[in-house]
Design a protein around this motif. Sequence first.
Motif, mmCIF file in Angstrom:
data_model
loop_
_atom_site.group_PDB
_atom_site.id
_atom_site.type_symbol
_atom_site.label_atom_id
_atom_site.label_comp_id
_atom_site.label_asym_id
_atom_site.label_seq_id
_atom_site.Cartn_x
_atom_site.Cartn_y
_atom_site.Cartn_z
ATOM 1 N N HIS A 198 0.791 -1.363 0.173
ATOM 2 C CA HIS A 198 -0.070 0.081 0.014
ATOM 3 C C HIS A 198 0.878 1.238 -0.112
ATOM 4 C CE1 HIS A 198 -3.869 2.309 0.572
ATOM 5 N NE2 HIS A 198 -3.236 2.818 1.529
ATOM 6 N N TYR A 199 1.792 1.387 0.895
ATOM 7 C CA TYR A 199 2.842 2.416 0.853
ATOM 8 C C TYR A 199 3.560 2.495 -0.365
ATOM 9 C CZ TYR A 199 2.427 1.848 6.104
ATOM 10 O OH TYR A 199 2.067 1.637 7.195
ATOM 11 N N GLU A 200 3.835 1.615 -0.970
ATOM 12 C CA GLU A 200 4.562 1.573 -2.289
ATOM 13 C C GLU A 200 3.630 1.989 -3.257
ATOM 14 O OE1 GLU A 200 7.157 -1.107 -5.437
ATOM 15 O OE2 GLU A 200 6.701 -1.856 -3.310
ATOM 16 N N GLN A 201 2.186 1.728 -3.232
ATOM 17 C CA GLN A 201 1.451 2.248 -4.237
ATOM 18 C C GLN A 201 1.108 3.607 -4.214
ATOM 19 O OE1 GLN A 201 -2.454 0.034 -4.082
ATOM 20 N NE2 GLN A 201 -2.937 0.765 -6.062
ATOM 21 N N ALA A 202 1.110 4.228 -2.712
ATOM 22 C CA ALA A 202 0.838 5.514 -2.664
ATOM 23 C C ALA A 202 2.223 6.227 -2.973
ATOM 24 C CB ALA A 202 0.590 5.611 -1.043
ATOM 25 N N LEU A 252 5.082 6.117 -1.381
ATOM 26 C CA LEU A 252 6.181 6.509 -0.224
ATOM 27 C C LEU A 252 7.212 5.647 -0.284
ATOM 28 C CD1 LEU A 252 2.989 6.772 2.244
ATOM 29 C CD2 LEU A 252 4.477 8.617 1.159
ATOM 30 N N ILE A 253 7.042 4.618 -0.571
ATOM 31 C CA ILE A 253 8.355 3.796 -0.988
ATOM 32 C C ILE A 253 8.583 3.042 -2.122
ATOM 33 C CG2 ILE A 253 8.348 3.284 1.784
ATOM 34 C CD1 ILE A 253 7.403 0.326 1.084
ATOM 35 N N THR A 254 9.540 2.522 -2.470
ATOM 36 C CA THR A 254 9.780 2.199 -3.871
ATOM 37 C C THR A 254 10.669 0.631 -3.605
ATOM 38 O OG1 THR A 254 12.057 3.081 -4.089
ATOM 39 C CG2 THR A 254 9.849 4.229 -5.209
ATOM 40 N N SER A 255 10.646 -0.221 -4.491
ATOM 41 C CA SER A 255 11.263 -1.520 -4.720
ATOM 42 C C SER A 255 11.864 -1.845 -6.251
ATOM 43 C CB SER A 255 10.324 -2.593 -4.104
ATOM 44 O OG SER A 255 9.261 -2.885 -5.160
ATOM 45 N N SER A 256 12.729 -2.770 -6.017
ATOM 46 C CA SER A 256 13.091 -3.264 -7.351
ATOM 47 C C SER A 256 12.380 -4.748 -7.590
ATOM 48 C CB SER A 256 14.647 -3.305 -7.569
ATOM 49 O OG SER A 256 15.288 -3.886 -6.637
ATOM 50 N N ARG A 257 12.834 -5.448 -8.441
ATOM 51 C CA ARG A 257 12.232 -6.562 -8.784
ATOM 52 C C ARG A 257 13.255 -7.586 -9.179
ATOM 53 N NH1 ARG A 257 6.510 -7.545 -7.963
ATOM 54 N NH2 ARG A 257 5.499 -5.261 -7.904
ATOM 55 N N GLU A 258 13.137 -8.967 -8.378
ATOM 56 C CA GLU A 258 14.174 -9.905 -8.571
ATOM 57 C C GLU A 258 13.615 -10.512 -9.983
ATOM 58 O OE1 GLU A 258 14.220 -12.367 -5.148
ATOM 59 O OE2 GLU A 258 15.867 -11.306 -4.460
ATOM 60 N N ARG A 279 2.504 12.002 2.558
ATOM 61 C CA ARG A 279 3.166 12.327 1.113
ATOM 62 C C ARG A 279 3.888 13.721 1.270
ATOM 63 N NH1 ARG A 279 -0.656 10.963 -1.535
ATOM 64 N NH2 ARG A 279 -0.350 8.832 -1.867
ATOM 65 N N CYS A 280 3.451 14.685 2.235
ATOM 66 C CA CYS A 280 3.767 16.009 2.035
ATOM 67 C C CYS A 280 5.262 16.029 2.965
ATOM 68 C CB CYS A 280 3.018 16.901 2.924
ATOM 69 S SG CYS A 280 1.555 17.351 2.042
ATOM 70 N N PHE A 281 5.624 14.880 3.557
ATOM 71 C CA PHE A 281 6.787 14.767 4.242
ATOM 72 C C PHE A 281 7.916 13.962 3.624
ATOM 73 C CE2 PHE A 281 3.737 15.648 7.357
ATOM 74 C CZ PHE A 281 4.404 16.407 8.441
ATOM 75 N N LEU A 282 7.859 13.534 2.300
ATOM 76 C CA LEU A 282 8.663 12.929 1.328
ATOM 77 C C LEU A 282 9.793 13.235 1.625
ATOM 78 C CD1 LEU A 282 6.871 11.886 -1.741
ATOM 79 C CD2 LEU A 282 7.657 10.406 -0.057
#
Length: 121
Positions: A19-23, A25-31, A63-66
């Motif tokens: 959910h945080y990623e969809q918003a 706020l965080i990111t990931s890479s994919r294996e 989100r304003c605190f990114l």
Amino acid sequence: MRIGELAKATGTTPRALRHYEQAGLITSSREHNGYRVYDERTAVRVRNIRHLLSVGLTLDDVRCFLPCLDGDMTSARPGAKGLRIARERLAVLDARIAAQVEARDRLAAALSRADPHSSVS
């Protein structure tokens, strides 16, 4: 680190992390197998997100605190924008609480009229 490891390290759930990623706020890479992989520093960001949510802010507020999410937010002094957002959220919460108290009082009064022997307080 994989999503389960990040969830365990931050006391949250994989669902919340997605959910945080969809918003945004965080990111990931994919294996190669499609598993999400997070940078070790993401744990700090997630803890800060959870801290801000725990004090009553919304994901939109967060989100304003990114620009600040990667530092130590629990001991840092908030900036003017952060204080403004927190005050606005507090006003919203106060209005909701007042509305709920009014509704509760109306219901208690209706119950007292319907059953004068009840002990509604």
